[in-house]
Design a protein around this motif. Structure first.
Motif, PDB file in Angstrom:
ATOM      1  N   PRO A  47       0.830  -1.212   0.000  1.00  0.00           N
ATOM      2  CA  PRO A  47       0.000   0.000   0.000  1.00  0.00           C
ATOM      3  C   PRO A  47       0.859   1.255   0.000  1.00  0.00           C
ATOM      4  O   PRO A  47       2.035   1.234   0.378  1.00  0.00           O
ATOM      5  CB  PRO A  47      -0.809  -0.126   1.291  1.00  0.00           C
ATOM      6  CG  PRO A  47      -0.008  -1.036   2.160  1.00  0.00           C
ATOM      7  CD  PRO A  47       0.686  -1.989   1.241  1.00  0.00           C
ATOM      8  N   LEU A  48       0.258   2.352  -0.436  1.00  0.00           N
ATOM      9  CA  LEU A  48       0.964   3.623  -0.531  1.00  0.00           C
ATOM     10  C   LEU A  48       0.743   4.459   0.720  1.00  0.00           C
ATOM     11  O   LEU A  48      -0.338   4.424   1.327  1.00  0.00           O
ATOM     12  CB  LEU A  48       0.470   4.409  -1.749  1.00  0.00           C
ATOM     13  CG  LEU A  48       0.649   3.743  -3.116  1.00  0.00           C
ATOM     14  CD1 LEU A  48      -0.047   4.575  -4.185  1.00  0.00           C
ATOM     15  CD2 LEU A  48       2.121   3.589  -3.451  1.00  0.00           C
ATOM     16  N   SER A  49       1.736   5.227   1.100  1.00  0.00           N
ATOM     17  CA  SER A  49       1.568   6.175   2.201  1.00  0.00           C
ATOM     18  C   SER A  49       0.695   7.339   1.746  1.00  0.00           C
ATOM     19  O   SER A  49       0.587   7.625   0.549  1.00  0.00           O
ATOM     20  CB  SER A  49       2.931   6.705   2.649  1.00  0.00           C
ATOM     21  OG  SER A  49       3.569   7.397   1.585  1.00  0.00           O
ATOM     22  N   GLU A  50       0.086   8.011   2.693  1.00  0.00           N
ATOM     23  CA  GLU A  50      -0.809   9.125   2.365  1.00  0.00           C
ATOM     24  C   GLU A  50      -0.020  10.428   2.319  1.00  0.00           C
ATOM     25  O   GLU A  50      -0.221  11.345   3.115  1.00  0.00           O
ATOM     26  CB  GLU A  50      -1.948   9.206   3.383  1.00  0.00           C
ATOM     27  CG  GLU A  50      -2.875   7.998   3.331  1.00  0.00           C
ATOM     28  CD  GLU A  50      -4.073   8.152   4.254  1.00  0.00           C
ATOM     29  OE1 GLU A  50      -4.203   9.230   4.883  1.00  0.00           O
ATOM     30  OE2 GLU A  50      -4.863   7.207   4.359  1.00  0.00           O
ATOM     31  N   THR A  51       0.880  10.519   1.350  1.00  0.00           N
ATOM     32  CA  THR A  51       1.670  11.729   1.152  1.00  0.00           C
ATOM     33  C   THR A  51       1.790  12.006  -0.334  1.00  0.00           C
ATOM     34  O   THR A  51       1.739  11.097  -1.160  1.00  0.00           O
ATOM     35  CB  THR A  51       3.091  11.584   1.743  1.00  0.00           C
ATOM     36  OG1 THR A  51       3.732  10.453   1.147  1.00  0.00           O
ATOM     37  CG2 THR A  51       3.044  11.411   3.248  1.00  0.00           C
ATOM     38  N   GLY A  52       1.956  13.264  -0.658  1.00  0.00           N
ATOM     39  CA  GLY A  52       2.212  13.675  -2.024  1.00  0.00           C
ATOM     40  C   GLY A  52       3.624  14.193  -2.158  1.00  0.00           C
ATOM     41  O   GLY A  52       4.417  14.139  -1.210  1.00  0.00           O
ATOM     42  N   ALA A 353      -3.390  14.994   0.473  1.00  0.00           N
ATOM     43  CA  ALA A 353      -2.574  13.949   1.072  1.00  0.00           C
ATOM     44  C   ALA A 353      -1.559  14.612   1.984  1.00  0.00           C
ATOM     45  O   ALA A 353      -1.040  15.690   1.668  1.00  0.00           O
ATOM     46  CB  ALA A 353      -1.862  13.109   0.009  1.00  0.00           C
ATOM     47  N   GLY A 354      -1.279  13.973   3.115  1.00  0.00           N
ATOM     48  CA  GLY A 354      -0.263  14.489   4.016  1.00  0.00           C
ATOM     49  C   GLY A 354      -0.557  15.862   4.561  1.00  0.00           C
ATOM     50  O   GLY A 354       0.374  16.624   4.844  1.00  0.00           O
ATOM     51  N   GLY A 355      -1.844  16.209   4.714  1.00  0.00           N
ATOM     52  CA  GLY A 355      -2.194  17.513   5.250  1.00  0.00           C
ATOM     53  C   GLY A 355      -2.026  18.654   4.284  1.00  0.00           C
ATOM     54  O   GLY A 355      -2.052  19.824   4.688  1.00  0.00           O
ATOM     55  N   GLY A 408       4.011   9.636  -2.052  1.00  0.00           N
ATOM     56  CA  GLY A 408       4.975  10.637  -2.483  1.00  0.00           C
ATOM     57  C   GLY A 408       4.840  11.040  -3.936  1.00  0.00           C
ATOM     58  O   GLY A 408       5.674  11.791  -4.447  1.00  0.00           O
ATOM     59  N   LEU A 409       3.782  10.568  -4.610  1.00  0.00           N
ATOM     60  CA  LEU A 409       3.548  10.886  -6.010  1.00  0.00           C
ATOM     61  C   LEU A 409       2.255  11.667  -6.163  1.00  0.00           C
ATOM     62  O   LEU A 409       1.352  11.576  -5.321  1.00  0.00           O
ATOM     63  CB  LEU A 409       3.477   9.612  -6.857  1.00  0.00           C
ATOM     64  CG  LEU A 409       4.726   8.729  -6.912  1.00  0.00           C
ATOM     65  CD1 LEU A 409       4.432   7.460  -7.691  1.00  0.00           C
ATOM     66  CD2 LEU A 409       5.891   9.480  -7.529  1.00  0.00           C
ATOM     67  N   LEU A 410       2.174  12.413  -7.246  1.00  0.00           N
ATOM     68  CA  LEU A 410       0.950  13.109  -7.626  1.00  0.00           C
ATOM     69  C   LEU A 410       0.515  12.552  -8.977  1.00  0.00           C
ATOM     70  O   LEU A 410       1.282  12.582  -9.947  1.00  0.00           O
ATOM     71  CB  LEU A 410       1.192  14.617  -7.724  1.00  0.00           C
ATOM     72  CG  LEU A 410      -0.033  15.473  -8.059  1.00  0.00           C
ATOM     73  CD1 LEU A 410      -1.046  15.434  -6.926  1.00  0.00           C
ATOM     74  CD2 LEU A 410       0.383  16.911  -8.346  1.00  0.00           C
ATOM     75  N   TYR A 411      -0.714  12.037  -9.042  1.00  0.00           N
ATOM     76  CA  TYR A 411      -1.248  11.442 -10.263  1.00  0.00           C
ATOM     77  C   TYR A 411      -2.214  12.432 -10.906  1.00  0.00           C
ATOM     78  O   TYR A 411      -3.152  12.890 -10.256  1.00  0.00           O
ATOM     79  CB  TYR A 411      -1.968  10.131  -9.950  1.00  0.00           C
ATOM     80  CG  TYR A 411      -1.092   9.101  -9.269  1.00  0.00           C
ATOM     81  CD1 TYR A 411      -0.372   8.180 -10.010  1.00  0.00           C
ATOM     82  CD2 TYR A 411      -0.986   9.081  -7.877  1.00  0.00           C
ATOM     83  CE1 TYR A 411       0.444   7.249  -9.385  1.00  0.00           C
ATOM     84  CE2 TYR A 411      -0.170   8.153  -7.248  1.00  0.00           C
ATOM     85  CZ  TYR A 411       0.535   7.242  -8.000  1.00  0.00           C
ATOM     86  OH  TYR A 411       1.351   6.322  -7.383  1.00  0.00           O
ATOM     87  N   ALA A 412      -1.969  12.742 -12.166  1.00  0.00           N
ATOM     88  CA  ALA A 412      -2.812  13.692 -12.893  1.00  0.00           C
ATOM     89  C   ALA A 412      -3.245  13.052 -14.202  1.00  0.00           C
ATOM     90  O   ALA A 412      -2.427  12.479 -14.928  1.00  0.00           O
ATOM     91  CB  ALA A 412      -2.059  14.994 -13.168  1.00  0.00           C
ATOM     92  N   ALA A 413      -4.536  13.155 -14.500  1.00  0.00           N
ATOM     93  CA  ALA A 413      -5.074  12.670 -15.770  1.00  0.00           C
ATOM     94  C   ALA A 413      -5.697  13.847 -16.505  1.00  0.00           C
ATOM     95  O   ALA A 413      -6.450  14.629 -15.914  1.00  0.00           O
ATOM     96  CB  ALA A 413      -6.115  11.579 -15.546  1.00  0.00           C
ATOM     97  N   VAL A 414      -5.377  13.966 -17.793  1.00  0.00           N
ATOM     98  CA  VAL A 414      -5.885  15.074 -18.606  1.00  0.00           C
ATOM     99  C   VAL A 414      -6.333  14.529 -19.955  1.00  0.00           C
ATOM    100  O   VAL A 414      -5.789  13.530 -20.456  1.00  0.00           O
ATOM    101  CB  VAL A 414      -4.811  16.166 -18.806  1.00  0.00           C
ATOM    102  CG1 VAL A 414      -4.457  16.822 -17.476  1.00  0.00           C
ATOM    103  CG2 VAL A 414      -3.553  15.589 -19.461  1.00  0.00           C
ATOM    104  N   PRO A 415      -7.333  15.172 -20.586  1.00  0.00           N
ATOM    105  CA  PRO A 415      -7.753  14.727 -21.920  1.00  0.00           C
ATOM    106  C   PRO A 415      -6.816  15.236 -22.988  1.00  0.00           C
ATOM    107  O   PRO A 415      -6.148  16.261 -22.816  1.00  0.00           O
ATOM    108  CB  PRO A 415      -9.144  15.355 -22.067  1.00  0.00           C
ATOM    109  CG  PRO A 415      -9.067  16.606 -21.235  1.00  0.00           C
ATOM    110  CD  PRO A 415      -8.156  16.281 -20.082  1.00  0.00           C
ATOM    111  N   GLN A 416      -6.746  14.536 -24.097  1.00  0.00           N
ATOM    112  CA  GLN A 416      -5.987  15.021 -25.240  1.00  0.00           C
ATOM    113  C   GLN A 416      -6.701  14.607 -26.519  1.00  0.00           C
ATOM    114  O   GLN A 416      -7.460  13.641 -26.541  1.00  0.00           O
ATOM    115  CB  GLN A 416      -4.547  14.523 -25.217  1.00  0.00           C
ATOM    116  CG  GLN A 416      -4.357  13.032 -25.253  1.00  0.00           C
ATOM    117  CD  GLN A 416      -2.873  12.653 -25.201  1.00  0.00           C
ATOM    118  OE1 GLN A 416      -2.064  13.286 -24.525  1.00  0.00           O
ATOM    119  NE2 GLN A 416      -2.511  11.619 -25.933  1.00  0.00           N
ATOM    120  N   ALA A 417      -6.453  15.385 -27.581  1.00  0.00           N
ATOM    121  CA  ALA A 417      -7.131  15.141 -28.855  1.00  0.00           C
ATOM    122  C   ALA A 417      -6.501  14.001 -29.629  1.00  0.00           C
ATOM    123  O   ALA A 417      -7.164  13.342 -30.429  1.00  0.00           O
ATOM    124  CB  ALA A 417      -7.117  16.414 -29.705  1.00  0.00           C
ATOM    125  N   ALA A 418      -5.209  13.770 -29.443  1.00  0.00           N
ATOM    126  CA  ALA A 418      -4.524  12.681 -30.145  1.00  0.00           C
ATOM    127  C   ALA A 418      -4.648  11.386 -29.330  1.00  0.00           C
ATOM    128  O   ALA A 418      -4.628  11.431 -28.093  1.00  0.00           O
ATOM    129  CB  ALA A 418      -3.057  13.037 -30.343  1.00  0.00           C
TER     130      ALA A 418
END
Length: 643
Positions: A47-52, A353-355, A408-418
């Motif tokens: 499992p992942l820790s609750e930090t960014g 995450a992480g306050g 310790g990671l930040l996950y970002a999802a974005v749309p793209q046309a290609a």
């Protein structure tokens, strides 16, 4: 006797044909072996820790692109994500794809040929997917998996999930029970996530039924599910029902302010509902915490909100303010007392995450290319900013921008046309990057490395494009708290006397500050390449042009040169240019610009985006035809041969 034998033969033949048809339908057409692509794993995952990531520059740890699936069911062609139990789950119409959240390595997946995934849910260590056969809305299937290994647990035909969200593709589940409904949507069922068997049945309030096809008509946690109800009689207002998923008991039932389908979001201890009249927040007992009135308080989508450090941090459009104002506010839970509020960019997504609160802004700055990430302290609203290594166009269909933080990671999802024309969703896992000589707001690049946009073209370049008399108007920009020392954009306009003969507003770019106009914004937030060439570039100076002897060339319009980004490396700049072209509806590679990379953006040749070493520059020329490419070549030469 002969006739009897013939009759018996015909009957036997018909029976054989019917039997063959049944066997083919069951063991060939309906067989799993050719319809399903299913991979599993035996590898453990922690499992992942609750930090960014910490404040400062961001770097790409891994990324994945998922193509949109234009299935047979309208409105269900999006892509959705979730991070849980050390894994990232990607759900699309094509099926499920589960990866290691730290490395992005594939763990397990499931797809069905000829079927579309319409929704999914999870509870404890089980994950359940809802499929519908293409072209047959009555042929539905629930498939349950072990969430960590992907092992098949059970399949159940005909069940209808309760209030699937088109935005997240999820429906409520908790306490090893998933919620389902009947065809009229007037009864709620609880199905065991362990076996698929029904464990409870509850009729909905008289005259009410679940909304169908809403953007976000439900949400849930392990201990509570919230479902929007469409009710007849009286004022016909919709209602919000709080249900215990373990037993089906109704915890609370609250009236909303509109008959429209509300958007529902559930946090840890707070339920939010936006119905077009107001945004309302309720606690776990259904008691109101706060209310924000206004028919556009959330705009076109649900307000972004997180719960951090005992505060509900929410982004909304305040009623009575001028159009475009966005406000972030922190309220104590459960008292609802406001700790702080301030105007902010139109954040596309929030995570905590992480306050800390992580906020995704569509642009680092209006005139710069990257998206931005703000890290907000929930106690007082203090903010630090860093550029994101991608571009964001919130108007693209498919996946809505999404953010999560863990390990310790930040996950970002974005749309793209290609890939065009269907588009895709891009998931990027970001870690803390290396600091540089410059500020974090510029990804460690010194502000002095940015060239002056007005120095990239010389008088000879303008004269060759019949623009010798054009007047330069420089525009500067901020990145967070950093003021760039030189102009990042330069607009060249015809002389004032030449403009007086034109219609009002023609060739006049937009104004960012209400005082001075700027060139059209070629980034992902608007449709680029809108220039309409009206005359070809002449091989010789026009007798009436600025290079001639008489008057101005009225076929020449305004042009703009924008330094969109200066990266810390050639590779980083290349990624940023690729991110720009991937968010455009039309983009074509140009190999004749003499830059390291170049793209023609939009339906005409009026906009060129190019990269020379670490610099990403956008040139836009409304007319004459070919002027943008000619000027882009000059800029490429100037960047390759600095004086």
């Amino acid at each position: 006797m002969g006739g009897v034998r013939v009759a018996l033969g015909l009957v036997s033949g018909a029976v054989a044909i019917a039997l063959c048809a049944v066997l083919v339908d069951r063991f060939v057409l309906g067989a799993e072996w050719w319809q399903v692509r299913h991979t599993v794993t035996a590898e453990p995952v922690a499992p992942l820790s609750e930090t960014g990531p910490p404040p400062g520059p961001l770097a790409v740890s891994w990324e994945q692109t998922t193509s949109a699936h234009p299935g047979s069911v309208a409105g269900h062609d999006g892509v959705a994500y979730a991070v849980a139990q050390g894994q990232v789950v990607t759900a699309s119409g094509r099926g499920l794809d589960v990866r290691d959240a730290r490395t992005g390595a594939p763990r397990w997946s499931y797809r069905r040929s000829g079927w579309t995934l319409l929704g999914w849910t999870s509870t404890r260590s089980r994950l359940i997917a809802h499929f519908q056969r293409d072209g047959d809305r009555t042929d539905r299937l629930l498939v349950a998996f072990d969430a960590l290994s992907g092992g098949l647990l059970w399949r159940r035909e005909g069940e209808r999930p309760a209030a699937v969200s088109r935005t997240t593709l999820r429906w409520p589940a908790g306490s090893d029970v998933l919620l389902a409904t009947d065809e009229p949507r007037r009864t709620l069922f609880g199905l065991s996530a362990v076996s698929g068997n029904q464990v409870w049945r509850v009729p909905l309030p008289r005259g009410c039924r679940l909304f169908e096809g809403g953007a976000r008509p439900s949400d849930g946690r392990e201990s509570l599910a919230a479902l929007a109800l469409e009710c007849a009689g009286g004022e016909r207002h919709s209602r919000l029902l709080g249900v215990d998923p373990a037993t089906g008991s109704v915890r609370w039932n609250r009236a909303l302010g509109s008959p429209e389908s509300p958007e529902v979001s559930m946090l840890d201890g707070v339920t939010l509902a936006s119905d077009g009249t107001a945004l309302r927040a309720f606690d776990d007992r259904g008691e109101p915490i706060a209310e924000w009135k206004g028919d556009s308080v959330c705009g076109d989508a649900m307000c972004q909100a997180v719960l951090a450090a005992g505060r509900l941090v929410i982004v909304y459009h305040p009623e009575g303010e001028k159009r475009g104002v966005t406000r972030m506010e922190a309220r104590r839970v459960p008292s609802g007392r406001v700790d702080w509020q301030r105007d902010v960019p139109a954040y596309a997504a929030l995570a905590q995450a992480g306050g800390r609160v992580f906020a995704l802004r569509p642009r680092l700055s209006e005139r710069l290319l990257p998206a931005g990430v703000d890290i907000v302290e929930p106690g007082d609203g203090r903010t630090t900013t860093a550029p994101a290594p991608f571009s964001l166009n919130t108007d693209l269909p498919g996946a809505r921008p999404w953010l999560a933080a863990a390990g310790g990671l930040l996950y970002a999802a974005v749309p793209q046309a290609a890939p065009r024309p269907d588009g895709a969703a891009r998931l990027v896992a970001l870690r803390g990057g290396l600091t540089g000589a410059g500020p974090a707001e510029l990804d460690g690049v010194p502000a002095g490395d940015w060239p002056d946009a007005c120095s990239l073209l010389e008088k000879a370049d303008l004269a060759a494009a019949h623009m010798a008399g054009h007047v330069a108007e420089p525009v500067r920009a901020n990145a967070g708290t950093i003021r760039l020392p030189r102009a990042v954009s330069c607009t060249y306009k015809p002389p004032k006397k030449e403009r007086e003969g034109k219609d009002e507003g023609e060739d006049e770019p937009k104004d960012p500050e209400g005082k001075r106009r700027k060139p059209p914004e070629p980034g992902p937030s608007g449709p680029p390449g809108s220039a309409s060439p009206t005359a070809p570039v002449s091989a010789t100076p026009s007798a009436s042009g600025p290079a001639g002897t008489t008057g101005p060339d009225t076929a020449v319009g305004s042009i703009s040169v924008s330094v969109r980004w200066v990266a810390r490396s050639d590779h980083a700049a290349s990624r940023m240019l690729d991110a720009l072209q991937a968010t455009q509806a039309q983009a074509r590679r140009r190999r004749d610009i003499r830059a390291d990379e170049a793209y023609e953006i939009g339906p005409t040749a009026g906009m060129i985006a190019l990269r020379v070493r670490r610099y990403v520059v956008v040139v836009e020329a409304e007319r004459p035809a070919g002027a943008a490419a000619r000027l882009a070549r000059s800029i490429a030469y100037r960047l390759n041969h600095p004086s």
